[in-house]
Design a protein around this motif. Structure first.
Motif, PDB file in Angstrom:
ATOM      1  N   UNK A  99      -2.125   5.303  -3.958  1.00  0.00           N
ATOM      2  CA  UNK A  99      -2.185   6.189  -2.733  1.00  0.00           C
ATOM      3  C   UNK A  99      -1.347   5.928  -1.560  1.00  0.00           C
ATOM      4  N   UNK A 100      -0.313   6.515  -1.156  1.00  0.00           N
ATOM      5  CA  UNK A 100       0.418   5.730  -0.080  1.00  0.00           C
ATOM      6  C   UNK A 100      -0.147   5.904   1.338  1.00  0.00           C
ATOM      7  N   UNK A 101       0.219   5.344   2.129  1.00  0.00           N
ATOM      8  CA  UNK A 101      -0.492   5.521   3.576  1.00  0.00           C
ATOM      9  C   UNK A 101      -0.109   6.686   4.243  1.00  0.00           C
TER      10      UNK A 101
END
Length: 103
Positions: A99-101
């Motif tokens: 899950x990308x920032x």
């Protein structure tokens, strides 16, 4: 007597050349042992990892890794009681759960 024969030096364990040679050989042996320890054989281009390898790689306890197997979170192969993981499956599991920032 010939001068070359008289100039010969006898090398023994105390000779600097011999000490240096054995020191170098010990370094080479240490390097070879490290390579053998850290390299797993490949099969058809795929690298297989054991439980300890995956636990170390993912910083998991053996119990947590077992939970991942039980819940179907990580793919594995069971062969006569030995559990193996394809390195590509471990990478896929990480990618699938990335899950990308959000900025």
């Amino acid at each position: 007597m010939n001068n070359t024969v008289m100039d010969l030096e006898i090398l023994d364990r105390q000779s600097e050349e011999i000490k240096s040679f054995f020191c170098t050989m010990n370094e080479v042996l240490g390097y070879v042992e490290e390579v053998v320890k850290n390299n797993k054989p490949h099969l058809n281009g795929e690298k297989f990892l054991g439980n300890k390898d995956v636990c170390r790689l993912l910083h998991l306890s053996p119990r947590t890794l077992q939970e991942y197997r039980d819940k179907g979170i990580i793919a594995f192969i069971k062969l006569k009681g030995k559990i193996l993981y394809r390195q590509s499956d471990v990478v896929k599991m990480l990618s699938d759960n990335f899950f990308p920032v959000i900025e």
